[in-house]
Structure formats: structure tokens, C-alpha cells
Design a protein around this motif. Structure first.
Motif, PDB file in Angstrom:
ATOM      1  N   GLY A 104     -15.945  -1.538  -1.916  1.00 34.97           N
ATOM      2  CA  GLY A 104     -14.833  -2.476  -1.994  1.00 34.97           C
ATOM      3  C   GLY A 104     -14.607  -3.024  -3.393  1.00 34.97           C
ATOM      4  O   GLY A 104     -13.810  -3.946  -3.588  1.00 34.97           O
TER       5      GLY A 104
ATOM      6  N   ASN B 104       0.821  -1.221   0.000  1.00 33.44           N
ATOM      7  CA  ASN B 104       0.000   0.000   0.000  1.00 33.44           C
ATOM      8  C   ASN B 104       0.846   1.259   0.000  1.00 33.44           C
ATOM      9  O   ASN B 104       0.433   2.298  -0.527  1.00 33.44           O
TER      10      ASN B 104
ATOM     11  N   GLY C  17     -12.498   7.394   0.598  1.00 33.84           N
ATOM     12  CA  GLY C  17     -13.588   6.622   1.184  1.00 33.84           C
ATOM     13  C   GLY C  17     -14.568   6.155   0.123  1.00 33.84           C
ATOM     14  O   GLY C  17     -14.313   6.242  -1.070  1.00 33.84           O
TER      15      GLY C  17
ATOM     16  N   ILE D 289      -8.885   5.771  -1.940  1.00 27.11           N
ATOM     17  CA  ILE D 289      -8.325   5.409  -0.639  1.00 27.11           C
ATOM     18  C   ILE D 289      -9.452   4.785   0.153  1.00 27.11           C
ATOM     19  O   ILE D 289     -10.484   5.426   0.385  1.00 27.11           O
ATOM     20  N   SER D 290      -9.287   3.537   0.548  1.00 33.81           N
ATOM     21  CA  SER D 290     -10.385   2.860   1.222  1.00 33.81           C
ATOM     22  C   SER D 290      -9.857   1.762   2.122  1.00 33.81           C
ATOM     23  O   SER D 290      -8.854   1.117   1.815  1.00 33.81           O
ATOM     24  N   ASP D 291     -10.547   1.546   3.244  1.00 34.24           N
ATOM     25  CA  ASP D 291     -10.216   0.378   4.065  1.00 34.24           C
ATOM     26  C   ASP D 291     -11.308  -0.679   3.914  1.00 34.24           C
ATOM     27  O   ASP D 291     -11.365  -1.644   4.668  1.00 34.24           O
ATOM     28  N   SER D 292     -12.168  -0.480   2.910  1.00 32.12           N
ATOM     29  CA  SER D 292     -13.196  -1.469   2.608  1.00 32.12           C
ATOM     30  C   SER D 292     -12.592  -2.520   1.683  1.00 32.12           C
ATOM     31  O   SER D 292     -12.278  -2.247   0.531  1.00 32.12           O
ATOM     32  N   THR D 293     -12.382  -3.696   2.212  1.00 30.58           N
ATOM     33  CA  THR D 293     -11.740  -4.742   1.410  1.00 30.58           C
ATOM     34  C   THR D 293     -12.678  -5.246   0.319  1.00 30.58           C
ATOM     35  O   THR D 293     -13.908  -5.185   0.457  1.00 30.58           O
TER      36      THR D 293
ATOM     37  N   GLU E 100      -5.376   0.708   0.061  1.00 31.65           N
ATOM     38  CA  GLU E 100      -6.201   0.144   1.126  1.00 31.65           C
ATOM     39  C   GLU E 100      -5.596   0.511   2.475  1.00 31.65           C
ATOM     40  O   GLU E 100      -4.741  -0.206   3.007  1.00 31.65           O
ATOM     41  N   SER E 101      -6.045   1.655   2.992  1.00 33.21           N
ATOM     42  CA  SER E 101      -5.474   2.150   4.236  1.00 33.21           C
ATOM     43  C   SER E 101      -6.397   3.199   4.829  1.00 33.21           C
ATOM     44  O   SER E 101      -7.483   3.448   4.318  1.00 33.21           O
ATOM     45  N   ASP E 102      -5.950   3.815   5.917  1.00 35.15           N
ATOM     46  CA  ASP E 102      -6.698   4.854   6.609  1.00 35.15           C
ATOM     47  C   ASP E 102      -6.504   6.180   5.883  1.00 35.15           C
ATOM     48  O   ASP E 102      -5.388   6.678   5.773  1.00 35.15           O
TER      49      ASP E 102
END
Length: 324
Positions: free
Chosen positions: A285, A18, A240, A273-277, A307-309
């Protein structure tokens, strides 16, 4: 040689996974702008409460973003932070809070966003009395505006300056208001001020028609895309998931399929940029290639997923684009 501590640091250390995707996306963003193309940034989540304005405001000042799509929460929470910052309360142990702890925060007027509590009286109510006057005046004059246009009127009027509690240069909404930056705010009704506006309508003090609608936002965005894409397309930098990203990205297939504008260019850069896998049925995702099937991205569109904050990643990408 210019001192670029952020750029130098991430180019030296962010080499894989990432971290590498972050650098690739940032380089792609710079290249996109250097080619004379424009960029849309979409803001989901609570990026304004996370004080993204400290970097996003500079992106606006330096013309690194030409249009913003954001949730109603991000629209208003930047202004709330501007006028009530000293009243905010941080709760670093938020993971340990019990339902009883949360109830006590509610009773004291603290609305929690992860580790940060927004003070209802100083933030929401401080804005409410001033924005209501602007809503009412527009209605009495037979005028209608978008949610963000009303906020721009509020900020440009100077009436909120008496409350400023942060350096104004760190408010991205102030910078956007100064430039009258094009914006879309889909689903504004679910924000705090959207709820407040609805309550005035229920009490008969305002009419829903005074506020321009989501459909009007879509037609505004369609017109803006047609005028600004030329044959190059527009870039799409998505922070997001959710409606802030889903709404604007649909404008291209709408123009192509429903308006039968077969020459309209696809989005010409895409980063999320997302932490939704990646998962079954999760739009947030979905990998970028899925967007090809919906007529949003071209085969050749540069595509990046980090894929991160976003509170960690977005300021670094912006710092790189700004040459920090």
C-alpha cells in the motif's frame, strides 16, 4: 480508421478518479515502449486462474513485455488452466460458504481460489508426473535450471498437448515458453509444485540443488537489467503486491548501492494496480514516492497507482496498449 472498441470506450468514459488513472497509465505504457524502452510485468495474486492469459499472451506475442516476474502460483496455474479447464468449478456464492462447505470442497479435491475451484487430480497431478521426469533427468545429467525453465521444457516438449482444454493462444506460459521470455519467480518454493519438489527432496528422490535458487534469480535479473536498461531504464508494471513486485524492484538499489554502479538508471516507468490502500507499514500500500527514498524510482519517473481490482483493470490496460 481502425476499429478500437476498448480504446474508444475507456477514452470516452474513463475520465476521473481510478478510471482516469487507468487511462493515464495505459498511455504512459505505450509512450514508454514507443521511446524504445523495455517493460517488466509482475504478477501477484491469482491472475493466471483469472485467465489473464487471454490478454497477456497477446502482449507477449506483440513484444509489449520483455520480462515477467511472477509468483510460483501464477507460473503453474496458467498451465493448470491450459490442461484442466473443463474440470474447474465456479462457486459464485463463495462469500456464503461455511467452514463445513469448505471442508467438503477439500474432501472432493477442490482447491478454492475465490470463486474458482482448481481440481487437484486433473490439474496438479496431471502436471506432476511429467515434470518429475524432467526434474529427474536434469539431475541425472548434472544439470540445474530455474523453476520457469523446467516449465518451459515441459511445454516445449509437447507432452502436455494431449491434455489441452483451452485455445493454446490464450496461455501466456505457452507464449513465454515459445519465446524463452526472461522470467524471475521469487519464492517459488511456496507454490504447489514447489511443495511437491520439496517432498521429493525429503524422500531422497531429488536434490534441492537441482533447482536454481532465489539468489541466482536475483543475480540473473541484475545481469539482465544491466544489459537491457542502457541509459533509459526499464519500465515496471506491477499487478498486485507481494514478492512478485518486491523482489525485482530491488535490483536497482542493489546495483547502485551494493555493486556501486552509480550510473545504473532507475526504473523509468512505474504503475501498480492494487486494492491495498495506503496504510502504516504496508509495502503493497506504499505510494510510489516512497520508492524514491529507497533508490528505486527517480523524481522524474512517471508514476501511476490504480486502486482497483486487477482482474478488471489489467485486461483493459493491456487492451489499450494492444490497440484493441
Amino acid at each position: 480508421m481502425a476499429n478500437k472498441p476498448i480504446t474508444d470506450f475507456i477514452e470516452k468514459h474513463y475520465l476521473h478518479f481510478n478510471a482516469a488513472a487507468l487511462v493515464d497509465a495505459a498511455k504512459g505504457y505505450k509512450k514508454h515502449l514507443e521511446e524504445g524502452k523495455k517493460m517488466l510485468i509482475s504478477l501477484a495474486g491469482a491472475m493466471s486462474t483469472a485467465e489473464l492469459g487471454k490478454s497477456l499472451s497477446e502482449m507477449i506475442r506483440q513484444d509489449k513485455v520483455q520480462i515477467i516476474s511472477c509468483t510460483g502460483a501464477n507460473l503453474e496455474e496458467d498451465i493448470m488452466n491450459l490442461v484442466a479447464h473443463s474440470h474447474y468449478k465456479r462457486v459464485p456464492n463463495y462469500r456464503d460458504l461455511t467452514p463445513k462447505d469448505e471442508w467438503e470442497l477439500l474432501e472432493k479435491g477442490w482447491n478454492r481460489v475465490t470463486d474458482t475451484c482448481i481440481p487437484e487430480e486433473e490439474a496438479f497431478r496431471r502436471i506432476q508426473k511429467h515434470i518429475f521426469k524432467i526434474w529427474k533427468e536434469a539431475e541425472e545429467n548434472g544439470e540445474r535450471y530455474f523453476p520457469h525453465e523446467f516449465m518451459f521444457k515441459l511445454l516445449n516438449s509437447g507432452v502436455m498437448e494431449q491434455y489441452y482444454e483451452i485455445d493454446p493462444k490464450n496461455s501466456w506460459m505457452l507464449e513465454a515458453a515459445k519465446k524463452n521470455l526472461p522470467m524471475v519467480v521469487p519464492g517459488w518454493e511456496d507454490s504447489t509444485l514447489g511443495n511437491i519438489f520439496a517432498s521429493y527432496c525429503m524422500k531422497g528422490e531429488l536434490k534441492p540443488s537441482t533447482m536454481k535458487s532465489g539468489i541466482e534469480y536475483m543475480t540473473f535479473l541484475a545481469d539482465w537489467y544491466i544489459k537491457n536498461a542502457e541509459d533509459k531504464g526499464i519500465g515496471f508494471f506491477q499487478i498486485g503486491g507481494g514478492i512478485a513486485g518486491d523482489f525485482p524492484i530491488c535490483v536497482v538499489p542493489m546495483l547502485y548501492q551494493d555493486m556501486e554502479m552509480e550510473e545504473i538508471p532507475f526504473w523509468s516507468y512505474f504503475c501498480q494496480i492494487s486494492d491495498s490502500t495506503t496504510s502504516y507499514g504496508s509495502y503493497s500500500g506504499a505510494v510510489p514516492n516512497e520508492k524514491i527514498t529507497w533508490g528505486k524510482l527517480d523524481i522524474t519517473t512517471p508514476k501511476y497507482v490504480i486502486e482497483s481490482d486487477a482482474t478488471i483493470v489489467a485486461p483493459l490496460v493491456f487492451g489499450y496498449v494492444l490497440g484493441w
